[in-house]
Design an enzyme around this catalytic site. Structure first.
Site, PDB file in Angstrom:
ATOM      1  N   CYS A  48       0.741  -1.212   0.166  1.00 16.58           N
ATOM      2  CA  CYS A  48      -0.051   0.004   0.018  1.00 16.58           C
ATOM      3  C   CYS A  48       0.812   1.284   0.303  1.00 16.58           C
ATOM      4  O   CYS A  48       1.476   1.433   0.885  1.00 16.58           O
ATOM      5  CB  CYS A  48      -0.734  -0.013   1.194  1.00 16.58           C
ATOM      6  SG  CYS A  48      -1.812   1.559   1.273  1.00 16.58           S
ATOM      7  N   CYS A  51       0.290   2.820   3.283  1.00 15.83           N
ATOM      8  CA  CYS A  51       0.526   2.797   5.180  1.00 15.83           C
ATOM      9  C   CYS A  51       2.034   1.576   4.820  1.00 15.83           C
ATOM     10  O   CYS A  51       2.646   1.308   5.768  1.00 15.83           O
ATOM     11  CB  CYS A  51      -0.323   2.223   5.433  1.00 15.83           C
ATOM     12  SG  CYS A  51      -0.521   0.374   4.996  1.00 15.83           S
ATOM     13  N   CYS A  66      -6.819  -4.570 -19.650  1.00  8.20           N
ATOM     14  CA  CYS A  66      -8.221  -3.309 -19.017  1.00  8.20           C
ATOM     15  C   CYS A  66      -7.469  -2.310 -17.754  1.00  8.20           C
ATOM     16  O   CYS A  66      -8.611  -1.597 -17.908  1.00  8.20           O
ATOM     17  CB  CYS A  66      -8.747  -4.284 -17.619  1.00  8.20           C
ATOM     18  SG  CYS A  66      -7.374  -3.779 -16.097  1.00  8.20           S
ATOM     19  N   CYS A  97      -7.313  -1.115   1.790  1.00  3.34           N
ATOM     20  CA  CYS A  97      -6.661  -1.881   2.600  1.00  3.34           C
ATOM     21  C   CYS A  97      -6.716  -1.666   4.078  1.00  3.34           C
ATOM     22  O   CYS A  97      -7.044  -1.030   4.859  1.00  3.34           O
ATOM     23  CB  CYS A  97      -5.418  -0.767   2.660  1.00  3.34           C
ATOM     24  SG  CYS A  97      -3.466  -1.629   3.211  1.00  3.34           S
ATOM     25  N   CYS A 100      -5.296   0.768   7.058  1.00  4.62           N
ATOM     26  CA  CYS A 100      -4.792   2.035   6.883  1.00  4.62           C
ATOM     27  C   CYS A 100      -6.977   2.944   6.383  1.00  4.62           C
ATOM     28  O   CYS A 100      -6.720   3.426   6.506  1.00  4.62           O
ATOM     29  CB  CYS A 100      -4.100   2.463   6.360  1.00  4.62           C
ATOM     30  SG  CYS A 100      -3.967   2.479   3.802  1.00  4.62           S
ATOM     31  N   HIS A 103      -8.603   3.435   0.102  1.00  4.58           N
ATOM     32  CA  HIS A 103      -8.936   2.401  -1.538  1.00  4.58           C
ATOM     33  C   HIS A 103      -8.137   1.937  -2.884  1.00  4.58           C
ATOM     34  O   HIS A 103      -7.276   2.897  -2.759  1.00  4.58           O
ATOM     35  CB  HIS A 103      -9.316   3.968  -2.051  1.00  4.58           C
ATOM     36  CG  HIS A 103      -9.979   3.500  -3.169  1.00  4.58           C
ATOM     37  ND1 HIS A 103     -11.220   2.674  -4.142  1.00  4.58           N
ATOM     38  CD2 HIS A 103     -10.304   3.475  -4.382  1.00  4.58           C
ATOM     39  CE1 HIS A 103     -11.516   2.500  -5.320  1.00  4.58           C
ATOM     40  NE2 HIS A 103     -10.658   3.255  -5.683  1.00  4.58           N
ATOM     41  N   HIS A 106     -10.562  -2.391  -6.922  1.00  2.00           N
ATOM     42  CA  HIS A 106     -12.273  -3.240  -7.124  1.00  2.00           C
ATOM     43  C   HIS A 106     -11.572  -4.801  -7.524  1.00  2.00           C
ATOM     44  O   HIS A 106     -10.613  -4.984  -7.517  1.00  2.00           O
ATOM     45  CB  HIS A 106     -13.499  -2.710  -7.956  1.00  2.00           C
ATOM     46  CG  HIS A 106     -14.063  -1.368  -7.557  1.00  2.00           C
ATOM     47  ND1 HIS A 106     -13.362  -0.319  -7.707  1.00  2.00           N
ATOM     48  CD2 HIS A 106     -14.891  -1.108  -6.835  1.00  2.00           C
ATOM     49  CE1 HIS A 106     -14.071   0.996  -8.376  1.00  2.00           C
ATOM     50  NE2 HIS A 106     -14.896  -0.026  -6.736  1.00  2.00           N
ATOM     51  N   ASP A 114      -7.675 -16.795 -16.871  1.00  3.17           N
ATOM     52  CA  ASP A 114      -7.458 -18.240 -16.834  1.00  3.17           C
ATOM     53  C   ASP A 114      -6.695 -18.137 -16.115  1.00  3.17           C
ATOM     54  O   ASP A 114      -5.182 -18.116 -15.823  1.00  3.17           O
ATOM     55  CB  ASP A 114      -6.498 -18.641 -18.600  1.00  3.17           C
ATOM     56  CG  ASP A 114      -6.074 -20.626 -18.215  1.00  3.17           C
ATOM     57  OD1 ASP A 114      -6.743 -21.232 -17.124  1.00  3.17           O
ATOM     58  OD2 ASP A 114      -5.036 -20.714 -18.559  1.00  3.17           O
ATOM     59  N   ARG A 120     -10.077 -11.109 -10.151  1.00  5.99           N
ATOM     60  CA  ARG A 120      -9.530 -10.088 -10.774  1.00  5.99           C
ATOM     61  C   ARG A 120      -9.786  -9.088 -10.197  1.00  5.99           C
ATOM     62  O   ARG A 120     -10.505  -8.173  -9.939  1.00  5.99           O
ATOM     63  CB  ARG A 120      -9.828  -9.550 -12.588  1.00  5.99           C
ATOM     64  CG  ARG A 120      -8.888  -8.320 -12.852  1.00  5.99           C
ATOM     65  CD  ARG A 120      -9.767  -7.455 -14.381  1.00  5.99           C
ATOM     66  NE  ARG A 120     -10.571  -7.407 -14.780  1.00  5.99           N
ATOM     67  CZ  ARG A 120     -11.180  -6.399 -14.196  1.00  5.99           C
ATOM     68  NH1 ARG A 120     -10.598  -5.174 -13.892  1.00  5.99           N
ATOM     69  NH2 ARG A 120     -12.524  -5.905 -14.975  1.00  5.99           N
ATOM     70  N   CYS A 122      -8.727  -5.262  -9.530  1.00  5.07           N
ATOM     71  CA  CYS A 122      -8.247  -4.593 -10.742  1.00  5.07           C
ATOM     72  C   CYS A 122      -8.082  -2.935  -9.261  1.00  5.07           C
ATOM     73  O   CYS A 122      -8.491  -2.774  -8.998  1.00  5.07           O
ATOM     74  CB  CYS A 122      -9.252  -4.296 -11.341  1.00  5.07           C
ATOM     75  SG  CYS A 122      -9.166  -2.595 -12.890  1.00  5.07           S
TER      76      CYS A 122
END
Length: 134
Positions: A48, A51, A66, A97, A100, A103, A106, A114, A120, A122
């Site tokens: 992160c 933190c 993506c 996280c 802390c 964000h 998602h 596979d 996933r 993301c």
């Protein structure tokens, strides 16, 4: 050890760049295909950016095309918190996280990649810091 949940909004603004603050503390999203880790194949641990908590390993990263770094599993289940995000007229699962509450991005299931988990994660590059292994 710092209790990151006690850091004030003003303190976060001092610790993070405006772009980092927008994504990490205001649940923003960086534009696709611009993050420093989107296409990297460097081996290491992703932590992160706010933190330093370890979140993902490079061997869990995959190319999903993506526009953001994608992982099929977090480093440890307790390193992230999943919560419902109903913003932008849709329902998604937000990843924050656990250390802390910043964000990260998602998680999406059942997209047909596979991978061992069919998940996933993301993640915004700006939410991460890569520590390469030798």
């Amino acid at each position: 050890m710092t209790d990151f949940t006690l850091i004030s909004d003003d303190q976060w603004r001092q610790r993070l760049s405006p772009q980092e603050y927008h994504v990490l503390r205001q649940a923003g999203t960086e534009p696709p295909n611009v993050g420093e880790y989107t296409n990297t194949t460097t081996e290491g641990i992703y932590s992160c950016r706010a933190c330093g908590a370890e979140l993902f390993r490079s061997d869990q990263k995959f190319d999903s095309h993506c526009g953001w770094p994608s992982f099929f599993s977090p480093l440890a289940g307790e390193s992230i918190i999943e919560r419902t995000d109903s913003s932008h007229g849709m329902t998604r699962t937000e990843i924050i996280c656990a250390n802390c509450e910043s964000h990260l991005g998602h998680v999406f299931a059942g997209e047909g990649y596979d991978t061992p988990t069919d998940l996933r994660y993301c993640i915004n590059s700006i939410s991460l810091k890569l520590s390469p292994t030798e």
